[in-house]
Design an enzyme around this catalytic site. Sequence first.
Site, PDB file in Angstrom:
ATOM      1  CG  ASP A  91      13.460  -1.242   8.988  1.00 34.16           C
ATOM      2  OD1 ASP A  91      12.692  -0.252   9.318  1.00 34.16           O
ATOM      3  OD2 ASP A  91      13.849  -1.280   7.706  1.00 34.16           O
ATOM      4  CB  THR A 107       7.601   0.172  16.429  1.00 36.41           C
ATOM      5  OG1 THR A 107       6.829   1.305  15.848  1.00 36.41           O
ATOM      6  CG2 THR A 107       6.704  -0.674  17.172  1.00 36.41           C
ATOM      7  CG  ASP A 112      -2.402  -2.041   5.913  1.00 34.35           C
ATOM      8  OD1 ASP A 112      -1.428  -2.759   5.544  1.00 34.35           O
ATOM      9  OD2 ASP A 112      -2.575  -1.906   6.902  1.00 34.35           O
ATOM     10  NE  ARG A 115       4.737  -4.779  11.885  1.00 41.32           N
ATOM     11  CZ  ARG A 115       3.958  -4.301  10.997  1.00 41.32           C
ATOM     12  NH1 ARG A 115       2.742  -4.616  10.440  1.00 41.32           N
ATOM     13  NH2 ARG A 115       4.548  -3.573  10.083  1.00 41.32           N
TER      14      ARG A 115
HETATM   15  P1  IMP Z   1       8.414   0.312   9.058  1.00 40.69           P
HETATM   16  O1  IMP Z   1       9.995  -0.213   8.591  1.00 40.69           O
HETATM   17  O2  IMP Z   1       7.717  -0.501   9.604  1.00 40.69           O
HETATM   18  O3  IMP Z   1       8.703   1.987   9.637  1.00 40.69           O
HETATM   19  O4  IMP Z   1       7.648   0.674   7.599  1.00 40.69           O
HETATM   20  C1  IMP Z   1       8.331   1.244   6.657  1.00 40.69           C
HETATM   21  C2  IMP Z   1       7.325   1.750   5.673  1.00 40.69           C
HETATM   22  O5  IMP Z   1       6.340   0.591   5.356  1.00 40.69           O
HETATM   23  C3  IMP Z   1       6.181   2.836   6.538  1.00 40.69           C
HETATM   24  O6  IMP Z   1       5.827   3.785   5.424  1.00 40.69           O
HETATM   25  C4  IMP Z   1       5.152   2.276   6.813  1.00 40.69           C
HETATM   26  O7  IMP Z   1       4.007   2.894   6.863  1.00 40.69           O
HETATM   27  C5  IMP Z   1       5.094   0.990   5.743  1.00 40.69           C
HETATM   28  N1  IMP Z   1       4.414  -0.314   6.340  1.00 40.69           N
HETATM   29  C6  IMP Z   1       5.042  -0.954   7.539  1.00 40.69           C
HETATM   30  N2  IMP Z   1       4.321  -1.919   7.969  1.00 40.69           N
HETATM   31  C7  IMP Z   1       3.363  -1.870   6.930  1.00 40.69           C
HETATM   32  C8  IMP Z   1       1.971  -2.740   7.027  1.00 40.69           C
HETATM   33  O8  IMP Z   1       1.858  -3.723   7.595  1.00 40.69           O
HETATM   34  N3  IMP Z   1       1.151  -2.054   5.809  1.00 40.69           N
HETATM   35  C9  IMP Z   1       1.337  -1.267   5.272  1.00 40.69           C
HETATM   36  N4  IMP Z   1       2.404  -0.360   5.378  1.00 40.69           N
HETATM   37  C10 IMP Z   1       3.352  -0.891   6.112  1.00 40.69           C
END
Ligand code: IMP
Length: 202
Positions: free
Chosen positions: A71, A13, A158, A185
């Site tokens: 992810d 990431t 969030d 996470r």
């Molecule tokens: P990614 O797989 O981590 O790229 O996240 C996919 C989507 O979920 C993106 O729109 C991120 O902004 C959202 N996202 C991922 N982790 C979090 C979190 O801990 N809090 C809020 N939104 C999240």
Amino acid sequence: MYETINMRFVLATANEHKVKEIKDLLHDADLLARPKQVGDIPETADSLLGNARIKAQAVLQITKEASIADDTGLEVDFLNGAPGVYSARFAGKDATAEQNRTKLLESMVLAKTQPQRTARFRTVVFVAFPNGKQIYTQGTVEGFIATCSLGDDGFGYDSLFIPTEGDGRTFAQMSLEEKQQISHRAKAFRSLKKILIEEHIL
Ligand code: IMP
């Protein structure tokens, strides 16, 4: 008595919020944020595990070093689990976080009561090692979707997510430490850390 391997891991990431959270969770590990030569990796799978695997393997292939990818999806029960694996693109291909949040609130205007607004974040973490070994873990946090954005910290969804294990505040109203106690996470990375320690990699 075992020796630990002390391996370096490259993170897939480039999201600075996620890098900060991961470094905090795996502070004993030697972690490198995604190097520039890697670039964006298309997430073409239809599952979180599939996308995490694609990202970890792409970084491993380029850097030849062990790679950690995660992810995350937000699963909203009123929307039958959407946006899920498509959370980053909920309002369209290049949607901003604010556009995604607006679309989520609009999609839920008919969900008037708290029980109708239940949801969870799910994170899958995938580690790919140069010797072909693979490890993956998962973490979830249950909660519900607020009726408006609340709080300035955090990122993504969030400010719309109120965890059931919390005190009624959204993740964006919590400090990083508070979010790390209960987040999807954090749970996935704590499971990973336990496995890495058991296998003498950390
Ligand atoms: P990614 O797989 O981590 O790229 O996240 C996919 C989507 O979920 C993106 O729109 C991120 O902004 C959202 N996202 C991922 N982790 C979090 C979190 O801990 N809090 C809020 N939104 C999240």
